[in-house]
Design an enzyme around this catalytic site. Structure first.
Site, PDB file in Angstrom:
ATOM      1  N   ASP A   9       0.872  -1.166   0.000  1.00 51.66           N
ATOM      2  CA  ASP A   9       0.000   0.000   0.000  1.00 51.66           C
ATOM      3  C   ASP A   9       0.920   1.230   0.000  1.00 51.66           C
ATOM      4  O   ASP A   9       2.110   1.114   0.332  1.00 51.66           O
ATOM      5  CB  ASP A   9      -0.872  -0.036   1.263  1.00 51.66           C
ATOM      6  CG  ASP A   9      -1.711   1.208   1.405  1.00 51.66           C
ATOM      7  OD1 ASP A   9      -2.360   1.596   0.432  1.00 51.66           O
ATOM      8  OD2 ASP A   9      -1.703   1.813   2.504  1.00 51.66           O
ATOM      9  N   LEU A  10       0.408   2.381  -0.360  1.00 49.46           N
ATOM     10  CA  LEU A  10       1.256   3.593  -0.408  1.00 49.46           C
ATOM     11  C   LEU A  10       1.074   4.460   0.839  1.00 49.46           C
ATOM     12  O   LEU A  10       1.975   4.591   1.687  1.00 49.46           O
ATOM     13  CB  LEU A  10       0.901   4.407  -1.657  1.00 49.46           C
ATOM     14  CG  LEU A  10       1.591   5.755  -1.788  1.00 49.46           C
ATOM     15  CD1 LEU A  10       3.088   5.592  -2.018  1.00 49.46           C
ATOM     16  CD2 LEU A  10       0.995   6.579  -2.930  1.00 49.46           C
ATOM     17  N   ASP A  11      -0.149   5.058   0.931  1.00 53.79           N
ATOM     18  CA  ASP A  11      -0.402   6.032   2.006  1.00 53.79           C
ATOM     19  C   ASP A  11      -0.355   5.343   3.376  1.00 53.79           C
ATOM     20  O   ASP A  11      -1.113   4.414   3.628  1.00 53.79           O
ATOM     21  CB  ASP A  11      -1.786   6.666   1.798  1.00 53.79           C
ATOM     22  CG  ASP A  11      -1.880   7.452   0.486  1.00 53.79           C
ATOM     23  OD1 ASP A  11      -0.985   8.269   0.239  1.00 53.79           O
ATOM     24  OD2 ASP A  11      -2.842   7.234  -0.270  1.00 53.79           O
ATOM     25  N   THR A  17       1.063  10.251   4.130  1.00 61.63           N
ATOM     26  CA  THR A  17       0.186  11.245   3.506  1.00 61.63           C
ATOM     27  C   THR A  17      -1.147  11.395   4.230  1.00 61.63           C
ATOM     28  O   THR A  17      -1.950  12.259   3.859  1.00 61.63           O
ATOM     29  CB  THR A  17      -0.108  10.849   2.047  1.00 61.63           C
ATOM     30  OG1 THR A  17      -0.318   9.446   2.049  1.00 61.63           O
ATOM     31  CG2 THR A  17       1.021  11.194   1.116  1.00 61.63           C
ATOM     32  N   LYS A  45      -8.978   5.656   6.027  1.00 65.36           N
ATOM     33  CA  LYS A  45      -7.705   5.175   5.484  1.00 65.36           C
ATOM     34  C   LYS A  45      -7.953   3.985   4.562  1.00 65.36           C
ATOM     35  O   LYS A  45      -8.677   3.059   4.930  1.00 65.36           O
ATOM     36  CB  LYS A  45      -6.746   4.789   6.611  1.00 65.36           C
ATOM     37  CG  LYS A  45      -6.196   6.006   7.330  1.00 65.36           C
ATOM     38  CD  LYS A  45      -5.173   5.628   8.390  1.00 65.36           C
ATOM     39  CE  LYS A  45      -4.661   6.861   9.092  1.00 65.36           C
ATOM     40  NZ  LYS A  45      -3.803   6.531  10.250  1.00 65.36           N
ATOM     41  N   SER A 114      -2.517   0.477  -4.333  1.00 68.16           N
ATOM     42  CA  SER A 114      -3.042   1.650  -3.627  1.00 68.16           C
ATOM     43  C   SER A 114      -4.374   2.094  -4.204  1.00 68.16           C
ATOM     44  O   SER A 114      -4.591   2.027  -5.415  1.00 68.16           O
ATOM     45  CB  SER A 114      -2.028   2.802  -3.755  1.00 68.16           C
ATOM     46  OG  SER A 114      -2.616   4.025  -3.337  1.00 68.16           O
ATOM     47  N   ALA A 115      -5.233   2.603  -3.317  1.00 69.70           N
ATOM     48  CA  ALA A 115      -6.519   3.154  -3.758  1.00 69.70           C
ATOM     49  C   ALA A 115      -6.352   4.538  -4.374  1.00 69.70           C
ATOM     50  O   ALA A 115      -7.268   5.053  -5.009  1.00 69.70           O
ATOM     51  CB  ALA A 115      -7.457   3.257  -2.552  1.00 69.70           C
ATOM     52  N   LYS A 145     -11.026  -1.035  -1.629  1.00 63.06           N
ATOM     53  CA  LYS A 145     -10.726  -1.929  -0.505  1.00 63.06           C
ATOM     54  C   LYS A 145     -11.893  -1.814   0.488  1.00 63.06           C
ATOM     55  O   LYS A 145     -12.388  -0.705   0.645  1.00 63.06           O
ATOM     56  CB  LYS A 145      -9.421  -1.519   0.182  1.00 63.06           C
ATOM     57  CG  LYS A 145      -8.188  -1.612  -0.731  1.00 63.06           C
ATOM     58  CD  LYS A 145      -6.967  -0.990  -0.055  1.00 63.06           C
ATOM     59  CE  LYS A 145      -5.776  -0.950  -0.995  1.00 63.06           C
ATOM     60  NZ  LYS A 145      -4.584  -0.300  -0.424  1.00 63.06           N
ATOM     61  N   GLU A 169       0.180  -3.326   4.704  1.00 64.08           N
ATOM     62  CA  GLU A 169      -0.986  -2.436   4.793  1.00 64.08           C
ATOM     63  C   GLU A 169      -1.078  -1.736   6.147  1.00 64.08           C
ATOM     64  O   GLU A 169      -0.786  -2.340   7.171  1.00 64.08           O
ATOM     65  CB  GLU A 169      -2.259  -3.262   4.637  1.00 64.08           C
ATOM     66  CG  GLU A 169      -2.938  -3.131   3.307  1.00 64.08           C
ATOM     67  CD  GLU A 169      -3.511  -1.747   3.005  1.00 64.08           C
ATOM     68  OE1 GLU A 169      -3.578  -0.904   3.912  1.00 64.08           O
ATOM     69  OE2 GLU A 169      -3.892  -1.499   1.852  1.00 64.08           O
ATOM     70  N   ASP A 170      -1.545  -0.485   6.132  1.00 61.03           N
ATOM     71  CA  ASP A 170      -1.734   0.236   7.398  1.00 61.03           C
ATOM     72  C   ASP A 170      -3.214   0.431   7.748  1.00 61.03           C
ATOM     73  O   ASP A 170      -3.511   0.931   8.827  1.00 61.03           O
ATOM     74  CB  ASP A 170      -1.088   1.627   7.350  1.00 61.03           C
ATOM     75  CG  ASP A 170      -1.867   2.564   6.451  1.00 61.03           C
ATOM     76  OD1 ASP A 170      -2.156   2.171   5.304  1.00 61.03           O
ATOM     77  OD2 ASP A 170      -2.210   3.678   6.899  1.00 61.03           O
TER      78      ASP A 170
HETATM   79  C1  BG6 Z   1      -5.795   5.782   0.110  1.00 64.00           C
HETATM   80  C2  BG6 Z   1      -5.861   6.683   1.318  1.00 64.00           C
HETATM   81  O1  BG6 Z   1      -4.503   5.270  -0.060  1.00 64.00           O
HETATM   82  O2  BG6 Z   1      -6.166   6.505  -1.074  1.00 64.00           O
HETATM   83  C3  BG6 Z   1      -7.232   7.321   1.432  1.00 64.00           C
HETATM   84  O3  BG6 Z   1      -5.577   5.923   2.481  1.00 64.00           O
HETATM   85  C4  BG6 Z   1      -7.569   8.049   0.129  1.00 64.00           C
HETATM   86  O4  BG6 Z   1      -7.238   8.223   2.523  1.00 64.00           O
HETATM   87  C5  BG6 Z   1      -7.474   7.079  -1.037  1.00 64.00           C
HETATM   88  O5  BG6 Z   1      -8.887   8.598   0.191  1.00 64.00           O
HETATM   89  C6  BG6 Z   1      -7.755   7.757  -2.382  1.00 64.00           C
HETATM   90  O6  BG6 Z   1      -6.741   8.691  -2.628  1.00 64.00           O
HETATM   91  P1  BG6 Z   1      -6.770   9.820  -3.744  1.00 64.00           P
HETATM   92  O7  BG6 Z   1      -5.356  10.332  -3.749  1.00 64.00           O
HETATM   93  O8  BG6 Z   1      -7.149   9.137  -5.043  1.00 64.00           O
HETATM   94  O9  BG6 Z   1      -7.780  10.817  -3.340  1.00 64.00           O
HETATM   95 MG    MG Z   2      -2.767   3.126   3.560  1.00 65.63          MG
END
Ligand code: BG6
Ligand code: MG
Length: 215
Positions: A9-11, A17, A45, A114-115, A145, A169-170
């Site tokens: 996962d990224l964030d 972030t 998240k 990542s989402a 997710k 994953e966090d």
């Molecule tokens: C996830 C974050 O990685 O991405 C969420 O944990 C975020 O908080 C989601 O809403 C979507 O991100 P973005 O950058 O497409 O708005």
């Molecule tokens: Mg995350």
């Protein structure tokens, strides 16, 4: 089990972030006089942008038109893009680069799951991009997710079965997504929040690639 690939996962796993997402949503909430709390932000998240807005409007008991929602999604992302515009490699979380170096040297394939639709911008700004063999982000999936789509596409794209992949994953939603996809998952954060993960570590400091054989 010997794994062939690591899906990250990224964030909140590679970069912190969450604070920027929180600030951007709080700024948006001012449009409808809503004050988002940290506890609520925790529940956002791993959740897609549109699903996050729906949840916030639900909490605020505010019913918006589709047109209004579109405008707010854009506004939130504009806020967010402004906040991340100066991101740089110093915002990579501790231990991450060392761990990526170890697993790369051992031949593991590395994918992002990542989402976020802003994942590539963040990977470029932080210099993390070259580590990745495959990027699956919010632009490449249709289900949020805890649906496993993002991780299944990662495994498939790298040519491995779910059992050959390990996910980092966090977020609760992300841990569930990995489990739903039939993958082992390491939670990054607090065990109390990520209790369904196979193992929880606070961060990547001191984690060795050999530890993967124990997970
Ligand atoms: C996830 C974050 O990685 O991405 C969420 O944990 C975020 O908080 C989601 O809403 C979507 O991100 P973005 O950058 O497409 O708005
Ligand atoms: Mg995350």
């Amino acid at each position: 089990m010997s794994y062939k690939a690591c899906l990250f996962d990224l964030d909140g796993v590679l970069v912190d972030t969450a604070i920027y997402h929180f600030q951007a949503w709080k700024m948006l909430g001012e449009n409808f006089n809503y004050q988002l709390t940290e506890e609520q932000n925790e529940q956002l998240k791993g959740v897609s942008r549109v699903e996050s807005l729906n949840r916030i409007l639900d909490w605020a008991s505010y019913s918006a038109t589709d047109e209004q929602k579109e405008a707010w999604l854009k506004e939130k992302n504009d806020n967010y893009l402004h906040l991340i515009s100066n991101m740089n490699p110093s915002e990579i979380l501790p231990g991450v680069v060392d761990f990526l170096g170890q697993i790369k040297a051992e031949g593991y394939k590395i994918a992002l799951g990542s989402a976020s639709k802003n994942a590539e911008i963040i990977l470029e700004k932080t210099g993390l991009m070259p580590w990745f063999d495959l990027i699956i982000d919010g632009n490449k999936v249709s289900k949020s997710k805890p649906d496993p789509e993002v991780f299944l596409k990662g495994a498939e794209g790298l040519g491995f079965s779910p059992a050959e992949c390990i996910v980092f994953e966090d977020a609760q939603a992300g841990v569930e997504a990995a489990i739903n996809g039939g993958m082992k998952v390491i939670g990054i954060g607090e065990a109390s929040v990520l209790s369904d993960a196979n193992k929880v570590i606070p961060n990547f400091i001191g984690i060795k690639s050999a530890d993967l054989l124990l997970f």
